[in-house]
Design a protein around this motif. Structure first.
Motif, PDB file in Angstrom:
ATOM      1  N   TYR A  90       8.360  22.894  25.003  1.00 14.22           N
ATOM      2  CA  TYR A  90       8.759  21.507  25.188  1.00 14.22           C
ATOM      3  C   TYR A  90       9.092  21.265  26.660  1.00 14.22           C
ATOM      4  CZ  TYR A  90       9.109  20.697  20.145  1.00 14.22           C
ATOM      5  OH  TYR A  90       8.837  20.546  18.814  1.00 14.22           O
ATOM      6  N   THR A  91       8.743  20.097  27.156  1.00 12.82           N
ATOM      7  CA  THR A  91       9.026  19.771  28.556  1.00 12.82           C
ATOM      8  C   THR A  91      10.104  18.699  28.711  1.00 12.82           C
ATOM      9  OG1 THR A  91       7.207  18.166  28.544  1.00 12.82           O
ATOM     10  CG2 THR A  91       6.707  20.405  29.303  1.00 12.82           C
ATOM     11  N   SER A  92      10.165  17.741  27.778  1.00 14.21           N
ATOM     12  CA  SER A  92      11.119  16.643  27.928  1.00 14.21           C
ATOM     13  C   SER A  92      12.431  16.885  27.195  1.00 14.21           C
ATOM     14  CB  SER A  92      10.501  15.329  27.430  1.00 14.21           C
ATOM     15  OG  SER A  92      10.150  15.428  26.062  1.00 14.21           O
ATOM     16  N   VAL A  93      12.493  17.923  26.353  1.00 12.38           N
ATOM     17  CA  VAL A  93      13.727  18.247  25.630  1.00 12.38           C
ATOM     18  C   VAL A  93      13.969  19.754  25.703  1.00 12.38           C
ATOM     19  CG1 VAL A  93      13.563  16.299  24.038  1.00 12.38           C
ATOM     20  CG2 VAL A  93      12.527  18.492  23.423  1.00 12.38           C
ATOM     21  N   LYS A  94      15.236  20.140  25.451  1.00 11.64           N
ATOM     22  CA  LYS A  94      15.620  21.559  25.429  1.00 11.64           C
ATOM     23  C   LYS A  94      16.281  21.849  24.084  1.00 11.64           C
ATOM     24  CE  LYS A  94      17.572  23.367  28.977  1.00 11.64           C
ATOM     25  NZ  LYS A  94      18.545  23.612  30.071  1.00 11.64           N
ATOM     26  N   PRO A  95      15.480  22.221  23.069  1.00 13.14           N
ATOM     27  CA  PRO A  95      16.058  22.445  21.738  1.00 13.14           C
ATOM     28  C   PRO A  95      16.723  23.803  21.611  1.00 13.14           C
ATOM     29  CG  PRO A  95      13.681  22.708  21.672  1.00 13.14           C
ATOM     30  CD  PRO A  95      14.014  22.311  23.071  1.00 13.14           C
ATOM     31  N   THR A  96      17.887  23.835  20.955  1.00 17.41           N
ATOM     32  CA  THR A  96      18.592  25.079  20.662  1.00 17.41           C
ATOM     33  C   THR A  96      19.193  24.993  19.264  1.00 17.41           C
ATOM     34  OG1 THR A  96      20.623  24.235  21.673  1.00 17.41           O
ATOM     35  CG2 THR A  96      19.170  25.570  23.070  1.00 17.41           C
ATOM     36  N   PHE A  97      19.369  26.165  18.647  1.00 19.70           N
ATOM     37  CA  PHE A  97      20.054  26.229  17.363  1.00 19.70           C
ATOM     38  C   PHE A  97      21.501  26.624  17.601  1.00 19.70           C
ATOM     39  CE2 PHE A  97      21.629  28.465  13.642  1.00 19.70           C
ATOM     40  CZ  PHE A  97      21.362  27.546  12.648  1.00 19.70           C
ATOM     41  N   VAL A  98      22.424  25.902  16.983  1.00 19.92           N
ATOM     42  CA  VAL A  98      23.853  26.180  17.115  1.00 19.92           C
ATOM     43  C   VAL A  98      24.413  26.509  15.733  1.00 19.92           C
ATOM     44  CG1 VAL A  98      26.104  25.266  17.761  1.00 19.92           C
ATOM     45  CG2 VAL A  98      24.085  24.685  19.127  1.00 19.92           C
ATOM     46  N   VAL A 153      18.754  19.098  22.861  1.00 17.54           N
ATOM     47  CA  VAL A 153      18.623  18.771  21.438  1.00 17.54           C
ATOM     48  C   VAL A 153      19.200  19.944  20.647  1.00 17.54           C
ATOM     49  CG1 VAL A 153      17.052  18.320  19.537  1.00 17.54           C
ATOM     50  CG2 VAL A 153      16.596  17.325  21.776  1.00 17.54           C
ATOM     51  N   VAL A 154      20.180  19.656  19.807  1.00 14.52           N
ATOM     52  CA  VAL A 154      20.881  20.685  19.049  1.00 14.52           C
ATOM     53  C   VAL A 154      20.488  20.588  17.575  1.00 14.52           C
ATOM     54  CG1 VAL A 154      23.143  21.465  18.233  1.00 14.52           C
ATOM     55  CG2 VAL A 154      22.814  20.843  20.632  1.00 14.52           C
ATOM     56  N   VAL A 155      20.170  21.728  16.983  1.00 17.95           N
ATOM     57  CA  VAL A 155      19.857  21.828  15.561  1.00 17.95           C
ATOM     58  C   VAL A 155      20.990  22.574  14.875  1.00 17.95           C
ATOM     59  CG1 VAL A 155      18.238  22.701  13.834  1.00 17.95           C
ATOM     60  CG2 VAL A 155      17.385  21.833  16.025  1.00 17.95           C
ATOM     61  N   GLN A 156      21.562  21.969  13.834  1.00 15.17           N
ATOM     62  CA  GLN A 156      22.661  22.588  13.096  1.00 15.17           C
ATOM     63  C   GLN A 156      22.429  22.467  11.595  1.00 15.17           C
ATOM     64  OE1 GLN A 156      26.388  20.826  14.490  1.00 15.17           O
ATOM     65  NE2 GLN A 156      26.963  22.808  15.331  1.00 15.17           N
TER      66      GLN A 156
END
Length: 330
Positions: A216-224, A263-266
């Motif tokens: 991804y270039t426009s967002v930085k997704p991570t899992f929390v 962008v956070v995934v929970q």
């Protein structure tokens, strides 16, 4: 071809000598009529089928493939041939072979006419014949079947995204690459598990995001992780993973700014709710816009396949989010 799908002569042209399940859709691809054989098969009234658009009884694992095939046929006004499972009135899924044809009236394209044949016994006979061969041959048959289904879905998806690229949609082929990568990563993770009966969603999503986040270039997704977790069957986990991946893509097209957006995934399995939240965190200077229609359609298709509900909230503070709500018995 131009015909009246309600006339006896037209029905006879397509269903003579066979108890086929028939349907008709309008120019927007929404089904508007079902014959008596269809209603008897599902056990539904005409009103109930019209409200569900005839898709309520389709097996969840077949929904995405069917939706993509119908979208492609609508784009090109072309004939379709596919197989999917439909829930019969007695609670048993039956395998149907469906053919559909476009038709026109005096005002132009008028919709599709479809005919479905129950081929369950035929396919079961094929499987029994295969069982007489070696275990290796039986495994090869199953692999071919699954690969064929995946190729149909990927080819239909590529056709839709390629059309968007021609129409000027930004980075459509890059997004297709991301979707295929997410499918491959999900399959690889699930195949590597010792026990695939149930999957812990948190560990699955964490690995999935590590695989796709760099692209991804426009967002930085991570899992929390927050201590919550869900156990789901592997088929549900696979579709949930794709729904999460598509949620990130939806958000990436909904926000624009000078730098990549976190962008956070929970996973939230506490209390009376079970859900996965995909949330963007924006700051002043970021623009929020409506994502492309294709992204919304794919998100909803993946969510339906996972038996969950996807809600997109563009006006949330501090940024847009997608909430995937699961039933409590997932």
């Amino acid at each position: 071809m131009s015909f009246d799908p309600y006339s006896h002569s037209s029905l006879g042209e397509f269903a003579e000598g066979a108890p086929n399940l028939l349907w008709r859709s309008g120019p927007g691809n929404r089904r508007e009529w079902f014959n008596t054989a269809w209603l008897t098969f599902t056990g539904h009234t005409m009103e109930a089928e019209l409200q569900s658009d005839g898709t309520a009884c389709v097996h969840p694992d077949d929904l995405i493939r069917c939706a993509l095939a119908y979208e492609t046929a609508l784009d090109h006004h072309s004939r379709t041939e596919l197989e999917y499972r439909l829930l019969r009135h007695d609670g048993v899924y039956r395998l149907l072979h469906e053919s559909s044809w476009p038709f026109w009236d005096g005002d132009g394209f008028a919709g599709f006419f479809g005919s479905c044949t129950d081929v369950t016994e035929h396919r079961e006979a094929d499987r029994r014949l295969d069982a007489l061969t070696s275990d290796r041959d039986a495994l090869a048959h199953e692999v071919r079947h699954r690969v064929n289904n995946n190729l149909q879905a990927l080819l239909a998806l590529f056709a839709l995204v390629s059309k968007a690229e021609v129409a000027g949609e930004h980075s459509a082929l890059d997004e297709l690459h991301l979707r295929i990568r997410a499918m491959a990563a999900a399959q690889r993770y699930l195949f590597g598990l010792d026990n695939t009966a149930v999957v812990l969603i948190s560990g699955f999503l964490e690995v999935l995001l590590q695989e796709i986040a760099p692209f991804y270039t426009s967002v930085k997704p991570t899992f929390v992780a927050n201590g919550s977790d869900l156990e789901t069957p592997s088929e549900v986990a696979h579709n949930l993973g794709l729904a999460v991946s598509e949620s990130i893509s939806v958000i990436s097209r909904a926000v624009r700014g000078p730098s990549p957006i976190p962008v956070v995934v929970q996973v939230d399995a506490g209390g009376v709710s079970q859900r996965i939240v995909v949330a963007a965190y924006t700051s002043p200077g970021f623009l929020v816009q409506d994502p492309p229609k294709l992204h919304r359609r794919l998100l909803q298709a993946y969510a339906r396949a996972a038996n969950c509900q996807a809600d997109l909230h563009l006006d949330d503070s501090p940024g847009p989010r997608v909430i995937l709500s699961l039933p409590l018995n997932s």
